[in-house]
Design a protein around this motif. Structure first.
Motif, short mmCIF file in Angstrom:
data_model
loop_
_atom_site.label_atom_id
_atom_site.label_comp_id
_atom_site.label_asym_id
_atom_site.label_seq_id
_atom_site.Cartn_x
_atom_site.Cartn_y
_atom_site.Cartn_z
N ALA A 32 4.72 6.19 3.62
CA ALA A 32 4.32 5.23 5.06
C ALA A 32 5.70 4.52 5.67
CB ALA A 32 3.16 4.99 3.88
N ALA A 33 6.03 3.95 4.98
CA ALA A 33 7.68 3.02 5.64
C ALA A 33 8.23 3.94 6.09
CB ALA A 33 8.21 2.39 4.04
N VAL A 103 9.81 -2.59 1.27
CA VAL A 103 9.00 -2.47 -0.15
C VAL A 103 8.40 -2.47 -0.80
CG1 VAL A 103 9.91 -4.72 -1.99
CG2 VAL A 103 10.95 -4.99 -0.50
N HIS A 104 8.44 -1.26 -1.52
CA HIS A 104 6.69 -1.37 -2.79
C HIS A 104 7.35 -1.68 -3.93
CE1 HIS A 104 9.40 2.94 -2.40
NE2 HIS A 104 9.17 2.81 -3.48
N GLY A 137 5.76 -6.14 2.55
CA GLY A 137 6.06 -5.53 0.91
C GLY A 137 4.40 -5.18 0.46
N ALA A 138 4.09 -3.92 -0.53
CA ALA A 138 3.40 -3.94 -0.55
C ALA A 138 3.59 -3.33 -2.41
CB ALA A 138 2.96 -2.57 -0.53
N ASN A 139 2.27 -3.69 -3.28
CA ASN A 139 2.18 -3.92 -4.85
C ASN A 139 1.43 -2.19 -5.10
OD1 ASN A 139 1.25 -6.91 -3.96
ND2 ASN A 139 3.14 -6.93 -5.39
N LYS A 156 -2.18 -1.54 5.23
CA LYS A 156 -1.92 -2.45 4.87
C LYS A 156 -1.07 -4.01 5.32
CE LYS A 156 -5.94 -1.52 2.07
NZ LYS A 156 -6.75 -1.89 0.62
N ALA A 157 -0.12 -3.15 4.62
CA ALA A 157 1.16 -4.32 4.39
C ALA A 157 1.47 -4.49 5.95
CB ALA A 157 2.65 -4.02 3.71
N MET A 158 1.48 -3.67 6.58
CA MET A 158 1.49 -3.12 8.02
C MET A 158 0.59 -3.92 9.15
SD MET A 158 2.93 0.74 8.47
CE MET A 158 3.17 1.71 6.87
N ALA A 159 -0.39 -4.01 8.57
CA ALA A 159 -1.22 -4.08 9.97
C ALA A 159 -1.81 -6.10 9.45
CB ALA A 159 -2.80 -3.39 9.14
#
Length: 220
Positions: A32-33, A103-104, A137-139, A156-159
């Protein structure tokens, strides 16, 4: 002649046939990134995790996948990876000059309990994030969900970065979900045929299915 199967045999046959091809969340987040303009994915964990995720995407798309890592050692695995991530953010913006670092997390950083928002706030306070640059960042622990949920968590982190504006831009947001770059390209083509202006995010078309030009671009 009809073959009769016992309930046990039917259950065993289902167990063999129902086996979706799934892999871990960080691969989905990394994919996705790559659909963000000027973005460098970052794996917050060990070098081995990042290498595996990069090689998986590289083999599938036949494209060189760029990503950074926090390079956890024994110390970070016990005491947390904040110092590693802080140093990584500073190095990445200095050397590779991306617009965005996505970051993930991995199993290792999730198990130790690293708090990404707190680390990002400290990095900004300490001047590690240049003006006009973004870190999100995303978990995405590997022991939960799959590559599809990892993709969704990064989206979701982007949005979450979106801010309300008084003036409309006349475009429709399209969130394609986990599909191939060619699918994203086709969705944009169809939208163009009916005269709709769109913003697709993420959009990996032209990144993971780009032509061979003879030139290397860090952020295609």
């Amino acid at each position: 002649m009809l073959l009769q199967h016992t309930p046990k045999e039917i259950t065993e046959r289902k167990a063999l046939t129902i086996n979706p091809a799934k892999t871990c969340q960080p691969i989905g987040a990394m994919y996705a990134a790559l659909g963000i303009k000027g973005c460098l994915p970052h794996s917050h964990g060990s070098q081995g995790c990042c290498a595996y995720h990069r090689s998986t995407l590289t083999r599938h798309y036949k494209e060189p996948i760029s990503a950074a890592t926090s390079s956890f050692t024994e110390g970070a695995s016990v005491f947390g990876g904040q110092a590693n991530l802080m140093q990584a953010i500073d190095n990445i913006f200095t050397v590779y000059e991306p617009d965005v670092i996505a970051v993930h997390t991995t199993c290792l950083s999730e198990t130790i309990g690293d708090d990404l928002p707190q680390i990002f706030m400290k990095a900004e306070k300490d001047g590690k994030i240049p003006e006009g640059k973004t870190v999100l960042g995303a978990n995405t622990p590997s022991y939960v969900g799959s590559h599809v949920t990892g993709f969704s968590n990064m989206v979701k982190a982007m949005a979450a970065l979106a801010e309300p504006q008084e003036k409309k831009n006349g475009k429709i947001n399209i969130i394609p979900g986990w599909v191939e770059p060619s699918d994203m390209e086709e969705i944009k083509r169809l939208a163009g045929l009916i005269g709709i202006k769109t913003t697709m995010f993420p959009d990996t078309s032209g990144v993971l299915n780009g032509p061979l030009t003879g030139e290397y671009n860090m952020f295609p």
